[in-house]
Design an enzyme around this catalytic site. Structure first.
Site, PDB file in Angstrom:
ATOM      1  N   LYS A  20       0.865  -1.186   0.000  1.00  0.00           N
ATOM      2  CA  LYS A  20       0.000   0.000   0.000  1.00  0.00           C
ATOM      3  C   LYS A  20       0.899   1.233   0.000  1.00  0.00           C
ATOM      4  O   LYS A  20       1.527   1.543   1.001  1.00  0.00           O
ATOM      5  CB  LYS A  20      -0.925   0.010   1.209  1.00  0.00           C
ATOM      6  CG  LYS A  20      -1.947   1.141   1.143  1.00  0.00           C
ATOM      7  CD  LYS A  20      -2.861   1.147   2.351  1.00  0.00           C
ATOM      8  CE  LYS A  20      -3.964   2.178   2.155  1.00  0.00           C
ATOM      9  NZ  LYS A  20      -3.449   3.530   1.856  1.00  0.00           N
ATOM     10  N   ASP A  22       1.945   5.004   0.172  1.00  0.00           N
ATOM     11  CA  ASP A  22       1.448   6.148   0.934  1.00  0.00           C
ATOM     12  C   ASP A  22       1.585   7.402   0.087  1.00  0.00           C
ATOM     13  O   ASP A  22       2.535   8.170   0.239  1.00  0.00           O
ATOM     14  CB  ASP A  22       2.258   6.271   2.237  1.00  0.00           C
ATOM     15  CG  ASP A  22       1.576   7.172   3.242  1.00  0.00           C
ATOM     16  OD1 ASP A  22       0.440   7.595   2.978  1.00  0.00           O
ATOM     17  OD2 ASP A  22       2.179   7.454   4.287  1.00  0.00           O
ATOM     18  N   GLU A 153       2.989   1.429   5.178  1.00  0.00           N
ATOM     19  CA  GLU A 153       1.619   1.590   5.658  1.00  0.00           C
ATOM     20  C   GLU A 153       0.847   0.285   5.739  1.00  0.00           C
ATOM     21  O   GLU A 153      -0.017   0.109   6.592  1.00  0.00           O
ATOM     22  CB  GLU A 153       0.880   2.579   4.767  1.00  0.00           C
ATOM     23  CG  GLU A 153      -0.451   3.031   5.335  1.00  0.00           C
ATOM     24  CD  GLU A 153      -1.126   4.079   4.463  1.00  0.00           C
ATOM     25  OE1 GLU A 153      -2.180   4.582   4.878  1.00  0.00           O
ATOM     26  OE2 GLU A 153      -0.622   4.377   3.381  1.00  0.00           O
TER      27      GLU A 153
END
Length: 294
Positions: A20, A22, A153
């Site tokens: 993921k 950021d 993240e």
């Protein structure tokens, strides 16, 4: 297409895992005139991020994330803040805060829409294009633990057989975070004291409910002096005489039009629906206030 928050699925062999990133979501249209970069709501980002170029592909549409990397190669949302609001960045900003594009999906290729193809097939075509797409991993891998160790993240779990549905927040994509974060709407600020005298001490946060903008707490940590100064310059012209909140807000605050969205990290929600120990992460220019609901 948007992801829903959740935990890693039990049938993990049916999913692929991606880091993921950021950053800010962006779609890149590749054609004869060069790349055109647009945000989630169709805003043209092309001049804002001139580094996104040189793909060597003439007819494709990519989905991905714009990120700014720190010295260790990790995405830094704080660094990205220095570029998000520069519509035409000067050479110094480009040198100090360069961005990169992380494509993770392929929506069109050679004029053919790929939205109904399974995710695994879209990713295979994307990897063949050699446009710098980060790899994805089997759903039963230890990617989530690896991202936690590296201070990232989290991960996105995507069903291998899922189509792409623009504008839909679908359970086929699950965002699994190592740190709890949420978007908030800025409705005002509490004047600072001591070192922050004459500026912002903390921001007043809200989310929309059926009653209207609802207070969920103040955030006063996670800021640099430069970010506080930038926020003060943004918020001063937005001041209004009355509170925009539907419920009561403690302390004496300065009120603003609830037009800006930010992101905070937090430890938990309290019983009276307040964010506990919020830490400021940055503005979210890619989010609309109406999307921030409690």
């Amino acid at each position: 297409m948007l992801a829903v928050p959740g935990a890693l699925p039990s049938d993990r062999e049916s999913y692929g895992l991606e880091v993921k990133w950021d950053g800010i979501r962006a779609v890149v249209h590749l054609g004869d005139g060069g790349p055109r970069v647009t945000g989630r709501h169709g805003v043209d980002y092309t001049r804002r991020y001139p580094e996104i170029s040189g793909f060597g592909v003439k007819n494709a549409v990519l989905d991905g994330e714009i990120v700014a990397l720190d010295a260790r190669g990790r995405p830094s949302f704080v660094r990205l803040q220095h570029r998000m609001h520069l519509s035409d960045p000067d050479p110094l900003a480009l040198r100090l805060y360069p961005v990169a594009y992380m494509p993770f999906d392929l929506l069109h290729l050679d004029g053919i829409p790929l939205l109904d193809l399974p995710y695994r097939d879209r990713r295979a075509l994307l990897d063949e294009l050699d446009v710098g797409a980060p790899p994805y991993f089997p759903g039963d891998s230890d990617l989530l633990a690896a991202t936690s160790e590296q201070g990232l993240e989290g991960v996105i779990a995507k069903r291998l057989d899922s189509p792409y549905r623009p504008g839909t927040r679908a359970p086929w994509w699950i965002k699994v975070k190592n740190v709890a974060t949420t978007e908030v709407v800025i409705g005002g600020w509490k004047p600072g004291k001591g070192r922050r005298e004459g500026g912002i001490g903390s921001l007043v946060m809200g989310m929309f409910t059926e009653a209207g903008l609802t207070y969920v707490g103040h955030v006063g940590t996670g800021f640099t002096d430069v970010l506080l100064d930038d926020l003060y310059r943004m918020l001063r012209p937005m001041e209004i005489p009355r509170s925009p909140f539907a419920n009561q807000v403690p302390w004496r605050n300065r009120w603003v039009r609830p037009d800006l969205v930010g992101e905070v990290a937090y430890t938990m929600w309290t019983d009276d629906r307040r964010l506990r120990h919020p830490v400021w992460r940055g503005l979210r220019a890619d989010k609309l206030p109406s999307e921030v609901t409690l």
